[in-house]
Design a protein around this motif. Structure first.
Motif, mmCIF file in Angstrom:
data_model
loop_
_atom_site.group_PDB
_atom_site.id
_atom_site.type_symbol
_atom_site.label_atom_id
_atom_site.label_comp_id
_atom_site.label_asym_id
_atom_site.label_seq_id
_atom_site.Cartn_x
_atom_site.Cartn_y
_atom_site.Cartn_z
ATOM 1 N N ALA A 1 8.039 11.291 4.884
ATOM 2 C CA ALA A 1 9.491 11.193 4.889
ATOM 3 C C ALA A 1 9.991 11.403 3.464
ATOM 4 C CB ALA A 1 9.933 9.827 5.406
ATOM 5 N N VAL A 2 11.109 12.094 3.338
ATOM 6 C CA VAL A 2 11.711 12.336 2.029
ATOM 7 C C VAL A 2 12.685 11.208 1.729
ATOM 8 C CG1 VAL A 2 13.075 13.939 0.623
ATOM 9 C CG2 VAL A 2 11.507 14.828 2.378
ATOM 10 N N VAL A 3 12.599 10.694 0.509
ATOM 11 C CA VAL A 3 13.505 9.639 0.068
ATOM 12 C C VAL A 3 14.209 10.085 -1.205
ATOM 13 C CG1 VAL A 3 11.964 7.865 1.021
ATOM 14 C CG2 VAL A 3 11.887 8.387 -1.426
ATOM 15 N N VAL A 4 15.302 9.425 -1.507
ATOM 16 C CA VAL A 4 15.926 9.548 -2.821
ATOM 17 C C VAL A 4 15.908 8.163 -3.444
ATOM 18 C CG1 VAL A 4 18.076 9.979 -4.072
ATOM 19 C CG2 VAL A 4 17.352 11.554 -2.285
ATOM 20 N N ILE A 5 15.294 8.088 -4.603
ATOM 21 C CA ILE A 5 15.236 6.839 -5.363
ATOM 22 C C ILE A 5 16.400 6.867 -6.349
ATOM 23 C CG2 ILE A 5 13.872 5.407 -6.925
ATOM 24 C CD1 ILE A 5 11.388 6.996 -5.832
ATOM 25 N N THR A 6 17.167 5.788 -6.390
ATOM 26 C CA THR A 6 18.333 5.715 -7.272
ATOM 27 C C THR A 6 18.290 4.454 -8.126
ATOM 28 O OG1 THR A 6 19.630 4.570 -5.595
ATOM 29 C CG2 THR A 6 19.820 6.979 -5.651
ATOM 30 N N CYS A 7 19.010 4.511 -9.230
ATOM 31 C CA CYS A 7 19.209 3.309 -10.041
ATOM 32 C C CYS A 7 20.426 3.525 -10.943
ATOM 33 C CB CYS A 7 17.973 2.962 -10.870
ATOM 34 S SG CYS A 7 17.682 4.014 -12.288
ATOM 35 N N ARG A 8 20.863 2.439 -11.546
ATOM 36 C CA ARG A 8 21.906 2.487 -12.575
ATOM 37 C C ARG A 8 21.284 1.895 -13.831
ATOM 38 N NH1 ARG A 8 27.120 3.280 -13.427
ATOM 39 N NH2 ARG A 8 27.837 3.376 -11.308
ATOM 40 N N TYR A 9 21.483 2.599 -14.945
ATOM 41 C CA TYR A 9 20.878 2.156 -16.198
ATOM 42 C C TYR A 9 21.800 2.545 -17.344
ATOM 43 C CZ TYR A 9 17.503 1.959 -20.046
ATOM 44 O OH TYR A 9 16.854 1.684 -21.215
ATOM 45 N N ASN A 10 22.177 1.582 -18.167
ATOM 46 C CA ASN A 10 23.092 1.810 -19.293
ATOM 47 C C ASN A 10 24.357 2.550 -18.853
ATOM 48 O OD1 ASN A 10 21.480 0.477 -21.119
ATOM 49 N ND2 ASN A 10 20.521 2.336 -21.898
ATOM 50 N N GLY A 11 24.884 2.171 -17.688
ATOM 51 C CA GLY A 11 26.132 2.733 -17.191
ATOM 52 C C GLY A 11 26.015 4.066 -16.486
ATOM 53 N N ALA A 12 24.841 4.684 -16.479
ATOM 54 C CA ALA A 12 24.660 5.986 -15.827
ATOM 55 C C ALA A 12 23.902 5.811 -14.509
ATOM 56 C CB ALA A 12 23.897 6.935 -16.747
ATOM 57 N N TYR B 1 12.265 8.196 -15.002
ATOM 58 C CA TYR B 1 11.177 7.463 -15.656
ATOM 59 C C TYR B 1 11.692 6.462 -16.693
ATOM 60 C CZ TYR B 1 7.425 6.382 -18.904
ATOM 61 O OH TYR B 1 6.552 5.726 -19.728
ATOM 62 N N LEU B 2 12.588 6.868 -17.572
ATOM 63 C CA LEU B 2 13.071 5.975 -18.629
ATOM 64 C C LEU B 2 13.687 4.697 -18.051
ATOM 65 C CD1 LEU B 2 13.592 5.208 -21.572
ATOM 66 C CD2 LEU B 2 15.745 6.472 -21.402
ATOM 67 N N PRO B 3 14.656 4.796 -17.129
ATOM 68 C CA PRO B 3 15.217 3.550 -16.583
ATOM 69 C C PRO B 3 14.168 2.652 -15.932
ATOM 70 C CG PRO B 3 16.568 5.419 -15.937
ATOM 71 C CD PRO B 3 15.357 5.979 -16.599
ATOM 72 N N LEU B 4 13.257 3.251 -15.171
ATOM 73 C CA LEU B 4 12.246 2.445 -14.501
ATOM 74 C C LEU B 4 11.255 1.849 -15.494
ATOM 75 C CD1 LEU B 4 11.605 4.586 -11.318
ATOM 76 C CD2 LEU B 4 12.891 2.450 -11.499
ATOM 77 N N SER B 5 10.930 2.596 -16.542
ATOM 78 C CA SER B 5 10.006 2.056 -17.543
ATOM 79 C C SER B 5 10.633 0.904 -18.317
ATOM 80 C CB SER B 5 9.540 3.157 -18.499
ATOM 81 O OG SER B 5 10.599 3.570 -19.345
ATOM 82 N N GLU B 6 11.965 0.833 -18.295
ATOM 83 C CA GLU B 6 12.690 -0.270 -18.949
ATOM 84 C C GLU B 6 12.981 -1.414 -17.981
ATOM 85 O OE1 GLU B 6 13.706 -0.497 -22.235
ATOM 86 O OE2 GLU B 6 12.491 1.292 -22.604
ATOM 87 N N GLY B 7 12.492 -1.293 -16.727
ATOM 88 C CA GLY B 7 12.636 -2.387 -15.772
ATOM 89 C C GLY B 7 13.881 -2.349 -14.918
ATOM 90 N N ALA B 8 14.487 -1.176 -14.735
ATOM 91 C CA ALA B 8 15.692 -1.081 -13.908
ATOM 92 C C ALA B 8 15.368 -1.369 -12.446
ATOM 93 C CB ALA B 8 16.308 0.316 -14.033
ATOM 94 N N ASP B 9 16.261 -2.092 -11.784
ATOM 95 C CA ASP B 9 16.170 -2.270 -10.341
ATOM 96 C C ASP B 9 16.507 -0.935 -9.698
ATOM 97 O OD1 ASP B 9 15.610 -4.943 -10.800
ATOM 98 O OD2 ASP B 9 17.705 -5.538 -10.594
ATOM 99 N N PHE B 10 16.112 -0.738 -8.435
ATOM 100 C CA PHE B 10 16.278 0.581 -7.821
ATOM 101 C C PHE B 10 16.501 0.456 -6.322
ATOM 102 C CE2 PHE B 10 11.823 -0.500 -8.124
ATOM 103 C CZ PHE B 10 11.292 -0.187 -6.884
ATOM 104 N N CYS B 11 16.906 1.576 -5.728
ATOM 105 C CA CYS B 11 17.121 1.654 -4.291
ATOM 106 C C CYS B 11 16.336 2.852 -3.757
ATOM 107 C CB CYS B 11 18.606 1.820 -3.983
ATOM 108 S SG CYS B 11 18.991 1.843 -2.209
ATOM 109 N N VAL B 12 15.630 2.640 -2.648
ATOM 110 C CA VAL B 12 14.916 3.716 -1.965
ATOM 111 C C VAL B 12 15.704 4.042 -0.706
ATOM 112 C CG1 VAL B 12 12.780 4.379 -0.796
ATOM 113 C CG2 VAL B 12 12.683 2.968 -2.877
#
Length: 168
Positions: free
Chosen positions: A21-32, A62-73
């Motif tokens: 299944a194809v997913v889109v992983i999203t997050c918000r990091y430093n306002g973006a 990668y950068l947001p996730l490597s900094e510990g950003a929460d995310f949505c799948v």
């Protein structure tokens, strides 16, 4: 970039036969807002409820996730090939959110409102392995739609699922 070994080439060809299944992983990091199409996602545990995602370290996510950003799948619907294409590189940055109907969680994390399912995950832990960043997220909230018709990727293209098979 290094040349792939014969085993890596065979691995890639073998994995083309693994429909996902194809997913889109999203997050918000430093306002973006960030979004990336992926198939390297898996359930990890029901106790605690958790998912595992794998992100190439060259990806913008990668950068947001490597900094510990929460995310949505967000599991894409079979009608979402355009969203997958946008988030797989056809569009960049904020342009990836021009396609589809996007909402947000209380913390601002983007969610595709008509996704098959959306899982809001709290970053738990991660490690780098080879070219990828492997992230474990604790699932904190789930949104579901009624119809089950995911966008599936196999052998380099999107495929549709037939009627369900009844065991027995």
């Amino acid at each position: 970039m290094t040349e792939l070994s014969p085993v890596a080439i065979s691995l890639r060809e073998g994995l083309r036969r693994l429909a996902k299944a194809v997913v889109v992983i999203t997050c918000r990091y430093n306002g973006a807002r960030y979004a990336m199409a992926a198939t390297a996602v898996s359930e990890l545990s029901m106790d605690p409820p958790s998912l595992l995602i794998c992100v190439n370290r060259s990806a913008s996510l990668y950068l947001p996730l490597s900094e510990g950003a929460d995310f949505c799948v967000n599991i894409l619907h079979s009608d979402h090939a355009d969203i997958s294409a946008a988030c797989a590189g056809k569009a960049r940055g904020e342009e990836r959110f021009a396609t589809g109907k996007w909402g947000t969680a209380a913390d601002g994390c983007p969610r595709l409102e008509d996704a098959q399912a959306s899982f809001f995950c709290r970053y738990e832990q991660a490690l780098d392995y080879g070219t990828h960043h492997i992230v474990i997220g604790r699932v904190e909230e789930v949104f579901l739609t009624d119809e089950v018709s995911p966008l599936v990727y196999a052998n380099g293209s999107y495929v549709s699922l037939g009627a369900p098979i009844t065991a027995g």
